[in-house]
Write an enzyme that holds these catalytic residues in place. Structure first.
Site: not given
Ligand SMILES: *Cc1c(COP(=O)(O)O)cnc(C)c1O
Length: 359
Positions: A99, A166, A190
């Protein structure tokens, strides 16, 4: 049979949030119309938007000079929105996983990117330390929890330049000092709610400083709007996802907020890591000091490599769902986000113990 949901995202939600979502689909706010069918320009919806933002601010203790946005597009869209809004010449990235690498790739469309440190050499099984953050950059970008590899930056780090994070997979899992960051963003799916809503927490004075022209939807100021009621309402917001987020935030608050969440999360993670370390069949893949409280990655021990499929079947039969590791790590990953009950972690531990007894 009772299922224990360890999916990495979308993933388990608080039961209460799911139940009120079901009710709201039938009838939202006693209007006789369901949440999927209302206009987002109604007082009932404006109230939900405001309450969601207020709860979000309260739980995360967000200072007044930050704006909070609930957008579409996922964290992956923020990978380019962040540099579009903030990157003039050069940005620095900490490469702790795929990511993080993807985020850096998008920044290269807007300027130079310096990878300050990377743990790619050991398949991202640790978080690099002892690096120096350059001071000639517009910002430094980190990924606080590396969902695929099960590593996490447990503290709010000090940065001499604007810090961007992030926090897709660990926001709301612990108290955060928001004032240390310029922007915090992530996909909700999430720890915050269902897929479809993306959160952005942005310090307003950082905006409007880049030389380039920004497309309307890319410019954060569009979504901030002129008044509180315009916020995240430039175009149609992800109404249903925000509603479930609202219910999830209420659930977090009722449990005692982020201090309480953190305590529960530490207990759950300890339970599972202790079993991985004790059980002769399994080994953890992440460096111990960097072990994530959210995503617990483990593989079969070297001498039991041939039993991976057998354990997968065994766990499935015991009601475990979503424990297959990401293909780049292999083995198993149990995602134990806020809404994953302790009893699910206990069930997985028991399953690992029962499996061990067979050999
Ligand atoms: C899941 C995840 C993403 C991707 O989120 P999307 O909303 O699917 O774009 C980005 N970063 C991290 C850390 C993630 O866990």
């Amino acid at each position: 049979m009772k299922k224990h949901n360890f999916n990495a995202g979308p993933c388990v939600l608080p039961r209460e949030a799911v139940e009120s979502a079901i009710e709201a689909i039938r009838d939202f706010d006693n209007t006789g119309i369901g949440i999927l069918e209302i206009s987002h320009r109604t007082p009932g919806w404006e109230r939900i938007m405001k309450e969601t933002a207020d709860l979000w601010r309260e739980l995360l203790n967000i200072p007044d000079n930050y704006k909070v946005l609930f957008l579409g597009g996922g964290a992956s869209t923020q990978f380019f929105h962040v540099p579009a809004n903030l990157l003039n010449k050069k940005a620095a990235y900490l490469q702790t996983g795929v990511w993080a690498k993807k985020a850096a790739k998008e920044a290269k469309f807007y300027g130079d990117v310096e990878i300050v440190a990377s743990s790619e050499d050991k398949n991202y099984s640790y978080v690099p330390k002892g690096y120096t953050i350059p001071t000639d950059v517009d910002y430094f970008h980190i990924t606080t929890n590396n969902t695929i590899y099960g590593t996490e930056i447990h503290e709010d780090i000090d940065s001499p330049v604007t810090l961007i994070a992030d926090m897709s997979s660990d926001i709301l899992s612990r108290p955060v000092d928001v004032s240390k960051y310029g922007i915090i963003y992530g996909g909700a799916q999430k720890n915050v709610g269902p897929a479809g809503v993306t959160f952005v927490i942005v310090r307003e004075d950082l905006l409007g400083k880049v030389d380039r022209k920004l497309q309307t939807m890319v410019d954060y100021r569009t979504h901030i709007g002129d008044a509180e009621k315009d916020r995240s309402m430039f175009n149609t917001p992800p109404v249903f996802s925000i509603f479930v987020m609202h219910e999830t935030l209420k659930w977090v608050k009722n449990l005692g907020g982020l201090e309480a969440m953190h305590k529960l999360n530490k207990e759950k993670a300890e339970l599972l890591y202790n079993e991985i370390d004790r059980n002769k069949m399994f080994v953890g893949t992440a460096a111990k000091e960097d072990r994530s409280l959210m995503n617990v990655c483990f593989v079969m021990a070297e001498e039991h490599k041939d039993k991976e499929a057998a354990f997968m079947d065994f766990a499935k039969a015991a009601g475990m769902v979503g424990i297959k590791g990401h293909r780049s790590v292999g083995g198993f990953r149990a995602s134990i986000y806020n809404a994953c009950p302790r009893e699910s972690v206990e069930a997985l531990v028991k399953c690992m113990q029962d499996f061990e007894k067979q050999f």
